[in-house]
Motif scaffolding. Sequence first.
Motif, PDB file in Angstrom:
ATOM      1  N   TYR A 111       0.823  -1.197   0.000  1.00  0.00           N
ATOM      2  CA  TYR A 111       0.000   0.000   0.000  1.00  0.00           C
ATOM      3  C   TYR A 111       0.864   1.258   0.000  1.00  0.00           C
ATOM      4  O   TYR A 111       1.876   1.334   0.698  1.00  0.00           O
ATOM      5  CB  TYR A 111      -0.949  -0.016   1.206  1.00  0.00           C
ATOM      6  CG  TYR A 111      -1.946  -1.137   1.095  1.00  0.00           C
ATOM      7  CD1 TYR A 111      -1.622  -2.424   1.505  1.00  0.00           C
ATOM      8  CD2 TYR A 111      -3.203  -0.926   0.528  1.00  0.00           C
ATOM      9  CE1 TYR A 111      -2.516  -3.479   1.344  1.00  0.00           C
ATOM     10  CE2 TYR A 111      -4.106  -1.971   0.382  1.00  0.00           C
ATOM     11  CZ  TYR A 111      -3.759  -3.237   0.791  1.00  0.00           C
ATOM     12  OH  TYR A 111      -4.645  -4.276   0.635  1.00  0.00           O
ATOM     13  N   ASP A 112       0.415   2.250  -0.791  1.00  0.00           N
ATOM     14  CA  ASP A 112       1.209   3.461  -1.003  1.00  0.00           C
ATOM     15  C   ASP A 112       0.728   4.652  -0.198  1.00  0.00           C
ATOM     16  O   ASP A 112       1.495   5.578   0.065  1.00  0.00           O
ATOM     17  CB  ASP A 112       1.145   3.854  -2.490  1.00  0.00           C
ATOM     18  CG  ASP A 112       1.501   2.700  -3.393  1.00  0.00           C
ATOM     19  OD1 ASP A 112       0.667   2.343  -4.249  1.00  0.00           O
ATOM     20  OD2 ASP A 112       2.605   2.156  -3.239  1.00  0.00           O
ATOM     21  N   TYR A 113      -0.546   4.675   0.141  1.00  0.00           N
ATOM     22  CA  TYR A 113      -1.147   5.844   0.759  1.00  0.00           C
ATOM     23  C   TYR A 113      -1.829   5.432   2.067  1.00  0.00           C
ATOM     24  O   TYR A 113      -2.456   4.363   2.134  1.00  0.00           O
ATOM     25  CB  TYR A 113      -2.165   6.485  -0.181  1.00  0.00           C
ATOM     26  CG  TYR A 113      -1.596   6.852  -1.522  1.00  0.00           C
ATOM     27  CD1 TYR A 113      -1.767   6.025  -2.620  1.00  0.00           C
ATOM     28  CD2 TYR A 113      -0.860   8.026  -1.681  1.00  0.00           C
ATOM     29  CE1 TYR A 113      -1.223   6.347  -3.846  1.00  0.00           C
ATOM     30  CE2 TYR A 113      -0.316   8.359  -2.909  1.00  0.00           C
ATOM     31  CZ  TYR A 113      -0.497   7.513  -3.987  1.00  0.00           C
ATOM     32  OH  TYR A 113       0.047   7.832  -5.193  1.00  0.00           O
ATOM     33  N   TRP A 114      -1.718   6.324   3.055  1.00  0.00           N
ATOM     34  CA  TRP A 114      -2.243   6.020   4.379  1.00  0.00           C
ATOM     35  C   TRP A 114      -3.032   7.199   4.936  1.00  0.00           C
ATOM     36  O   TRP A 114      -2.663   8.359   4.713  1.00  0.00           O
ATOM     37  CB  TRP A 114      -1.098   5.683   5.336  1.00  0.00           C
ATOM     38  CG  TRP A 114      -0.381   4.433   4.933  1.00  0.00           C
ATOM     39  CD1 TRP A 114       0.618   4.325   4.002  1.00  0.00           C
ATOM     40  CD2 TRP A 114      -0.634   3.119   5.406  1.00  0.00           C
ATOM     41  NE1 TRP A 114       0.998   3.013   3.881  1.00  0.00           N
ATOM     42  CE2 TRP A 114       0.251   2.254   4.735  1.00  0.00           C
ATOM     43  CE3 TRP A 114      -1.506   2.583   6.341  1.00  0.00           C
ATOM     44  CZ2 TRP A 114       0.282   0.871   4.969  1.00  0.00           C
ATOM     45  CZ3 TRP A 114      -1.476   1.224   6.580  1.00  0.00           C
ATOM     46  CH2 TRP A 114      -0.592   0.379   5.898  1.00  0.00           C
ATOM     47  N   GLY A 115      -4.081   6.894   5.690  1.00  0.00           N
ATOM     48  CA  GLY A 115      -4.792   7.918   6.414  1.00  0.00           C
ATOM     49  C   GLY A 115      -4.085   8.245   7.713  1.00  0.00           C
ATOM     50  O   GLY A 115      -3.046   7.663   8.038  1.00  0.00           O
ATOM     51  N   GLN A 116      -4.681   9.156   8.476  1.00  0.00           N
ATOM     52  CA  GLN A 116      -4.051   9.611   9.708  1.00  0.00           C
ATOM     53  C   GLN A 116      -4.355   8.694  10.888  1.00  0.00           C
ATOM     54  O   GLN A 116      -3.721   8.803  11.936  1.00  0.00           O
ATOM     55  CB  GLN A 116      -4.525  11.035  10.039  1.00  0.00           C
ATOM     56  CG  GLN A 116      -5.881  11.137  10.725  1.00  0.00           C
ATOM     57  CD  GLN A 116      -7.066  10.847   9.807  1.00  0.00           C
ATOM     58  OE1 GLN A 116      -6.924  10.661   8.600  1.00  0.00           O
ATOM     59  NE2 GLN A 116      -8.256  10.813  10.385  1.00  0.00           N
ATOM     60  N   GLY A 117      -5.321   7.811  10.728  1.00  0.00           N
ATOM     61  CA  GLY A 117      -5.654   6.863  11.782  1.00  0.00           C
ATOM     62  C   GLY A 117      -6.801   7.326  12.652  1.00  0.00           C
ATOM     63  O   GLY A 117      -7.023   8.532  12.827  1.00  0.00           O
ATOM     64  N   THR A 118      -7.538   6.362  13.191  1.00  0.00           N
ATOM     65  CA  THR A 118      -8.609   6.657  14.126  1.00  0.00           C
ATOM     66  C   THR A 118      -8.535   5.665  15.287  1.00  0.00           C
ATOM     67  O   THR A 118      -8.331   4.473  15.074  1.00  0.00           O
ATOM     68  CB  THR A 118      -9.994   6.605  13.433  1.00  0.00           C
ATOM     69  OG1 THR A 118     -11.012   7.023  14.345  1.00  0.00           O
ATOM     70  CG2 THR A 118     -10.324   5.229  12.895  1.00  0.00           C
ATOM     71  N   GLN A 119      -8.668   6.155  16.498  1.00  0.00           N
ATOM     72  CA  GLN A 119      -8.496   5.328  17.694  1.00  0.00           C
ATOM     73  C   GLN A 119      -9.756   4.524  17.982  1.00  0.00           C
ATOM     74  O   GLN A 119     -10.867   5.066  18.009  1.00  0.00           O
ATOM     75  CB  GLN A 119      -8.176   6.202  18.904  1.00  0.00           C
ATOM     76  CG  GLN A 119      -8.050   5.450  20.217  1.00  0.00           C
ATOM     77  CD  GLN A 119      -6.811   4.586  20.284  1.00  0.00           C
ATOM     78  OE1 GLN A 119      -5.710   5.040  19.946  1.00  0.00           O
ATOM     79  NE2 GLN A 119      -6.974   3.338  20.728  1.00  0.00           N
ATOM     80  N   VAL A 120      -9.556   3.240  18.227  1.00  0.00           N
ATOM     81  CA  VAL A 120     -10.626   2.355  18.687  1.00  0.00           C
ATOM     82  C   VAL A 120     -10.195   1.785  20.032  1.00  0.00           C
ATOM     83  O   VAL A 120      -9.110   1.193  20.134  1.00  0.00           O
ATOM     84  CB  VAL A 120     -10.886   1.216  17.687  1.00  0.00           C
ATOM     85  CG1 VAL A 120     -11.845   0.183  18.288  1.00  0.00           C
ATOM     86  CG2 VAL A 120     -11.443   1.769  16.389  1.00  0.00           C
ATOM     87  N   THR A 121     -11.023   1.978  21.047  1.00  0.00           N
ATOM     88  CA  THR A 121     -10.728   1.473  22.373  1.00  0.00           C
ATOM     89  C   THR A 121     -11.893   0.603  22.835  1.00  0.00           C
ATOM     90  O   THR A 121     -13.044   1.065  22.835  1.00  0.00           O
ATOM     91  CB  THR A 121     -10.509   2.618  23.371  1.00  0.00           C
ATOM     92  OG1 THR A 121      -9.460   3.462  22.900  1.00  0.00           O
ATOM     93  CG2 THR A 121     -10.137   2.066  24.745  1.00  0.00           C
ATOM     94  N   VAL A 122     -11.581  -0.636  23.195  1.00  0.00           N
ATOM     95  CA  VAL A 122     -12.608  -1.577  23.641  1.00  0.00           C
ATOM     96  C   VAL A 122     -12.352  -1.879  25.116  1.00  0.00           C
ATOM     97  O   VAL A 122     -11.300  -2.411  25.470  1.00  0.00           O
ATOM     98  CB  VAL A 122     -12.576  -2.868  22.814  1.00  0.00           C
ATOM     99  CG1 VAL A 122     -13.725  -3.787  23.238  1.00  0.00           C
ATOM    100  CG2 VAL A 122     -12.665  -2.560  21.327  1.00  0.00           C
ATOM    101  N   SER A 123     -13.298  -1.548  25.952  1.00  0.00           N
ATOM    102  CA  SER A 123     -13.148  -1.768  27.382  1.00  0.00           C
ATOM    103  C   SER A 123     -13.732  -3.127  27.771  1.00  0.00           C
ATOM    104  O   SER A 123     -14.703  -3.594  27.185  1.00  0.00           O
ATOM    105  CB  SER A 123     -13.843  -0.660  28.159  1.00  0.00           C
ATOM    106  OG  SER A 123     -15.231  -0.671  27.895  1.00  0.00           O
ATOM    107  N   SER A 124     -13.124  -3.720  28.794  1.00  0.00           N
ATOM    108  CA  SER A 124     -13.578  -5.054  29.231  1.00  0.00           C
ATOM    109  C   SER A 124     -14.679  -4.952  30.268  1.00  0.00           C
ATOM    110  O   SER A 124     -14.960  -3.905  30.805  1.00  0.00           O
ATOM    111  CB  SER A 124     -12.397  -5.847  29.790  1.00  0.00           C
ATOM    112  OG  SER A 124     -11.791  -5.123  30.824  1.00  0.00           O
TER     113      SER A 124
END
Length: 124
Positions: A111-124
């Motif tokens: 892959y050549d192009y990337w986004g800035q990212g988004t945080q996913v947090t899963v609590s127990s």
Amino acid sequence: QVQLVESGGGLVQAGGSLRLSCAASGRPFSSYSMGWFRQAPGKEREFVAAKNWPADRIYYADSVKGRFTISRDYAKNTVYLQMNTLKPEDTAVYYCAASTKPDSGTTRTGYDYWGQGTQVTVSS
């Protein structure tokens, strides 16, 4: 040049669901492969799912098979990642990726192009 913007991350309890979106711009959406990767703290960025040009071949990491679904809306130039039955180990920053190469597969180098990212947090 391709620009990617992710959205949809957040905090969710274990067993819950989230849908991530990635809006793409810059060239015809139908002519590139799209993927999702994730990176947890202290770990390498790993493959999650992909839907590749030209045959819309779909790939999933074993850890998400049966729980996550990747889809593409060509009219909206957007790729989605529906995440169900989330687990604490799914906690990570999720990145959208694009490639102008056909069938880029499951590796970061495809892959050549990337986004800035988004945080996913899963609590127990």
